[in-house]
Motif scaffolding. Structure first.
Motif, PDB file in Angstrom:
ATOM      1  N   GLN A 137     110.056-111.424  39.012  1.00 28.74           N
ATOM      2  CA  GLN A 137     111.164-111.055  40.061  1.00 28.74           C
ATOM      3  C   GLN A 137     112.372-112.238  40.380  1.00 28.74           C
ATOM      4  OE1 GLN A 137     111.408-107.974  42.424  1.00 28.74           O
ATOM      5  NE2 GLN A 137     109.248-107.514  42.222  1.00 28.74           N
ATOM      6  N   ARG A 138     112.224-113.371  39.456  1.00 27.37           N
ATOM      7  CA  ARG A 138     113.118-114.671  39.766  1.00 27.37           C
ATOM      8  C   ARG A 138     112.981-115.007  38.484  1.00 27.37           C
ATOM      9  NH1 ARG A 138     112.931-117.387  45.024  1.00 27.37           N
ATOM     10  NH2 ARG A 138     111.979-115.952  46.534  1.00 27.37           N
ATOM     11  N   MET A 139     114.503-115.801  38.447  1.00 27.88           N
ATOM     12  CA  MET A 139     115.159-115.133  37.180  1.00 27.88           C
ATOM     13  C   MET A 139     114.332-117.358  37.264  1.00 27.88           C
ATOM     14  SD  MET A 139     115.559-113.326  35.986  1.00 27.88           S
ATOM     15  CE  MET A 139     117.181-113.451  34.049  1.00 27.88           C
ATOM     16  N   GLY A 140     114.321-117.712  35.574  1.00 24.33           N
ATOM     17  CA  GLY A 140     113.830-119.123  34.976  1.00 24.33           C
ATOM     18  C   GLY A 140     112.983-119.349  35.242  1.00 24.33           C
ATOM     19  N   LEU A 141     112.101-121.012  35.055  1.00 26.35           N
ATOM     20  CA  LEU A 141     110.993-121.402  35.356  1.00 26.35           C
ATOM     21  C   LEU A 141     110.626-121.429  36.764  1.00 26.35           C
ATOM     22  CD1 LEU A 141     111.961-124.219  32.603  1.00 26.35           C
ATOM     23  CD2 LEU A 141     110.662-122.714  32.422  1.00 26.35           C
ATOM     24  N   PRO A 142     109.228-121.346  36.839  1.00 21.15           N
ATOM     25  CA  PRO A 142     109.014-121.799  37.795  1.00 21.15           C
ATOM     26  C   PRO A 142     109.162-123.142  38.520  1.00 21.15           C
ATOM     27  CG  PRO A 142     107.177-121.574  36.029  1.00 21.15           C
ATOM     28  CD  PRO A 142     108.293-121.473  36.085  1.00 21.15           C
TER      29      PRO A 142
ATOM     30  N   ARG B 155      94.497-109.280  33.979  1.00 18.15           N
ATOM     31  CA  ARG B 155      95.182-107.722  34.438  1.00 18.15           C
ATOM     32  C   ARG B 155      96.477-108.193  35.321  1.00 18.15           C
ATOM     33  NH1 ARG B 155      94.531-103.205  32.486  1.00 18.15           N
ATOM     34  NH2 ARG B 155      93.074-102.800  31.479  1.00 18.15           N
ATOM     35  N   THR B 156      97.574-108.225  35.415  1.00 22.10           N
ATOM     36  CA  THR B 156      98.942-108.175  37.221  1.00 22.10           C
ATOM     37  C   THR B 156      98.612-106.974  36.501  1.00 22.10           C
ATOM     38  OG1 THR B 156      99.111-110.144  35.612  1.00 22.10           O
ATOM     39  CG2 THR B 156     100.578-108.875  37.099  1.00 22.10           C
ATOM     40  N   THR B 157      98.943-106.915  38.381  1.00 25.84           N
ATOM     41  CA  THR B 157      98.698-104.729  38.903  1.00 25.84           C
ATOM     42  C   THR B 157     100.642-104.902  38.565  1.00 25.84           C
ATOM     43  OG1 THR B 157      98.573-105.413  40.596  1.00 25.84           O
ATOM     44  CG2 THR B 157      96.895-104.447  39.865  1.00 25.84           C
ATOM     45  N   GLU B 158     101.277-103.724  39.367  1.00 25.05           N
ATOM     46  CA  GLU B 158     102.483-103.407  39.731  1.00 25.05           C
ATOM     47  C   GLU B 158     102.599-104.216  41.140  1.00 25.05           C
ATOM     48  OE1 GLU B 158     106.482-101.962  40.201  1.00 25.05           O
ATOM     49  OE2 GLU B 158     104.894-102.302  38.014  1.00 25.05           O
ATOM     50  N   ALA B 159     101.892-104.249  41.938  1.00 22.04           N
ATOM     51  CA  ALA B 159     101.819-104.493  43.286  1.00 22.04           C
ATOM     52  C   ALA B 159     101.927-105.863  42.966  1.00 22.04           C
ATOM     53  CB  ALA B 159     101.089-104.407  44.323  1.00 22.04           C
ATOM     54  N   ASP B 160     101.759-106.721  42.295  1.00 19.40           N
ATOM     55  CA  ASP B 160     101.237-108.105  42.131  1.00 19.40           C
ATOM     56  C   ASP B 160     102.880-108.346  41.597  1.00 19.40           C
ATOM     57  OD1 ASP B 160      98.387-107.839  42.246  1.00 19.40           O
ATOM     58  OD2 ASP B 160      97.744-108.453  39.924  1.00 19.40           O
ATOM     59  N   THR B 161     103.203-107.895  41.317  1.00 21.92           N
ATOM     60  CA  THR B 161     104.370-108.181  40.801  1.00 21.92           C
ATOM     61  C   THR B 161     105.885-108.331  41.744  1.00 21.92           C
ATOM     62  OG1 THR B 161     105.255-106.348  39.275  1.00 21.92           O
ATOM     63  CG2 THR B 161     104.127-107.336  38.313  1.00 21.92           C
ATOM     64  N   ARG B 162     105.176-107.474  42.566  1.00 24.61           N
ATOM     65  CA  ARG B 162     105.950-107.684  44.253  1.00 24.61           C
ATOM     66  C   ARG B 162     105.883-108.532  44.549  1.00 24.61           C
ATOM     67  NH1 ARG B 162     104.918-102.134  43.167  1.00 24.61           N
ATOM     68  NH2 ARG B 162     104.039-102.576  44.468  1.00 24.61           N
ATOM     69  N   ILE B 163     104.815-109.750  44.457  1.00 24.54           N
ATOM     70  CA  ILE B 163     104.412-110.669  45.962  1.00 24.54           C
ATOM     71  C   ILE B 163     105.756-111.372  45.972  1.00 24.54           C
ATOM     72  CG2 ILE B 163     102.562-110.508  45.311  1.00 24.54           C
ATOM     73  CD1 ILE B 163     102.467-112.905  43.270  1.00 24.54           C
ATOM     74  N   GLU B 164     105.960-112.381  46.976  1.00 26.61           N
ATOM     75  CA  GLU B 164     107.699-113.399  47.818  1.00 26.61           C
ATOM     76  C   GLU B 164     106.490-114.602  47.476  1.00 26.61           C
ATOM     77  OE1 GLU B 164     110.010-113.083  48.651  1.00 26.61           O
ATOM     78  OE2 GLU B 164     110.317-110.769  48.153  1.00 26.61           O
ATOM     79  N   SER B 165     107.091-115.268  46.125  1.00 25.61           N
ATOM     80  CA  SER B 165     106.427-116.805  45.247  1.00 25.61           C
ATOM     81  C   SER B 165     107.591-116.954  44.991  1.00 25.61           C
ATOM     82  CB  SER B 165     105.227-116.198  45.242  1.00 25.61           C
ATOM     83  OG  SER B 165     104.802-117.451  44.372  1.00 25.61           O
ATOM     84  N   PRO B 166     107.860-118.129  44.986  1.00 24.56           N
ATOM     85  CA  PRO B 166     108.733-118.571  43.690  1.00 24.56           C
ATOM     86  C   PRO B 166     107.807-118.766  42.418  1.00 24.56           C
ATOM     87  CG  PRO B 166     108.125-120.408  45.593  1.00 24.56           C
ATOM     88  CD  PRO B 166     107.956-119.337  45.467  1.00 24.56           C
ATOM     89  N   TYR B 167     106.875-118.602  42.471  1.00 24.99           N
ATOM     90  CA  TYR B 167     106.514-118.539  40.889  1.00 24.99           C
ATOM     91  C   TYR B 167     106.087-116.838  40.579  1.00 24.99           C
ATOM     92  CZ  TYR B 167     104.753-123.259  41.830  1.00 24.99           C
ATOM     93  OH  TYR B 167     104.930-124.862  42.243  1.00 24.99           O
ATOM     94  N   ASN B 168     106.882-116.428  41.286  1.00 20.33           N
ATOM     95  CA  ASN B 168     107.178-114.968  40.531  1.00 20.33           C
ATOM     96  C   ASN B 168     108.044-114.488  39.541  1.00 20.33           C
ATOM     97  OD1 ASN B 168     106.939-112.238  40.033  1.00 20.33           O
ATOM     98  ND2 ASN B 168     106.808-111.445  42.161  1.00 20.33           N
ATOM     99  N   SER B 169     107.111-115.072  38.608  1.00 20.11           N
ATOM    100  CA  SER B 169     108.463-114.807  37.473  1.00 20.11           C
ATOM    101  C   SER B 169     108.730-113.571  36.824  1.00 20.11           C
ATOM    102  CB  SER B 169     107.670-115.672  35.570  1.00 20.11           C
ATOM    103  OG  SER B 169     106.926-115.062  35.940  1.00 20.11           O
TER     104      SER B 169
END
Length: 297
Positions: free
Chosen positions: A215-220, A199-213
């Motif tokens: 929030q961030r466009m394109g590939l990690p 499971r991925t929570t709503e809070a998980d999707t807001r983490i600051e990380s270049p691997y947060n796909s």
């Protein structure tokens, strides 16, 4: 045709139900590095090989090498600083994705392996598998370089529930990239948080990380695991389809669709299935507790 991405508060673009596969891989690897039970007077038998299953992250491989060579924890990771691994320039010294899953001997020509020799062997194996003309041509055909194809293969390895699903998962990745949609892959969030979960929570999707796909466009920026040949094959030869979403409702039942409303219904079934499993596990635990002998006062 460009398609608007539904609100991040409502969309979940899957994750792979990999718990069984990871557990199976751990059993296989454990066979290679485990110390057998010994009778009094017997000598300990050293493991002769190290098995790296498909989809393991670099961090897990470092730990396995330390265990296989009976080294202090962290030794293999520390050795990276002095290694000259033959990695692509895009990797910037990070071997993630290029520690090829295979069986590696722990002794050769009478010499015991070292972290240096094992990691170098893994990277060399990856280069042999990934640097051939068919891989380069396949990556180019999909407007990617080889390193990007390995990154896609790592996502496919983490997300696909079965080998037949790999080509479909790869197609979802390409379809989303072509439409300018975020990948929204739970596996990249898990990598950022160094965990594996369903499971991925709503809070998980807001983490600051270049691997947060989400929030961030394109590939990690790098691969998120070390893919095998099947995943790489899927990355350069994705299945034909218009899919944008997928979810593994239960083992053996992964559903792909281009329709968001249909995907929402599939996710609802996934959530119901997860709730059902939790209730069953709770019931089993309660029955186990009842069956256990109670301590006497």
């Amino acid at each position: 045709m460009h398609m608007n991405t539904p609100s991040r508060s409502t969309i979940r673009l899957t994750r792979r139900g990999r718990i069984a596969l990871i557990a199976a891989g751990a059993v296989v690897a454990g066979t290679a590095v485990a110390v057998p039970l010994l009778s009094v007077g017997e000598e300990e038998a050293k493991p002769t090989t190290l098995v790296i299953p498909e989809g393991w992250r670099a961090s897990r491989i470092y730990t396995a090498v330390d265990k296989a060579l009976t080294l202090p924890a962290g030794t293999t990771k520390k050795s990276l600083a002095k290694l000259d691994l033959k990695l692509p320039n895009d990797a910037d010294g990070n071997p993630e994705g290029y520690l090829f899953p295979a069986t590696y001997p722990l002794e050769r020509d009478g010499k015991r392996a070292t972290p240096d020799s094992l990691l170098s062997a893994m990277v060399d194996a990856a280069n042999k598998k990934f640097s051939g003309a068919p891989i380069a041509a396949g990556a180019q055909r999909n407007s990617m370089n080889v390193y990007q194809a390995v990154t896609i293969a790592s996502i496919v390895q983490a997300e696909a529930a079965t080998k037949p699903d790999m080509g479909k998962v790869a197609r979802v990745v390409y379809n989303r990239l072509e439409r300018g949609m975020p990948l929204q892959m739970d596996s990249t969030i898990n990598y950022a948080l160094n965990r594996s979960t369903l499971r991925t929570t709503e809070a998980d999707t807001r983490i600051e990380s270049p691997y947060n796909s989400y929030q961030r466009m394109g590939l990690p920026p790098t691969p998120i695991a070390n893919p095998g040949e099947e995943a790489m094959r899927a990355a350069i030869n994705p299945s034909a389809g218009d899919w944008l979403y997928f979810v593994t409702v239960k083992p053996g039942d992964t559903r792909f669709t281009a329709d968001y409303s249909e995907h929402q219904r599939n996710v609802a079934e996934f959530n119901a299935e997860q709730k059902k499993q939790k209730q069953q596990e709770k019931q089993k635990q309660q029955e186990k507790q009842k069956a256990s002998p109670q301590p006497t006062k």
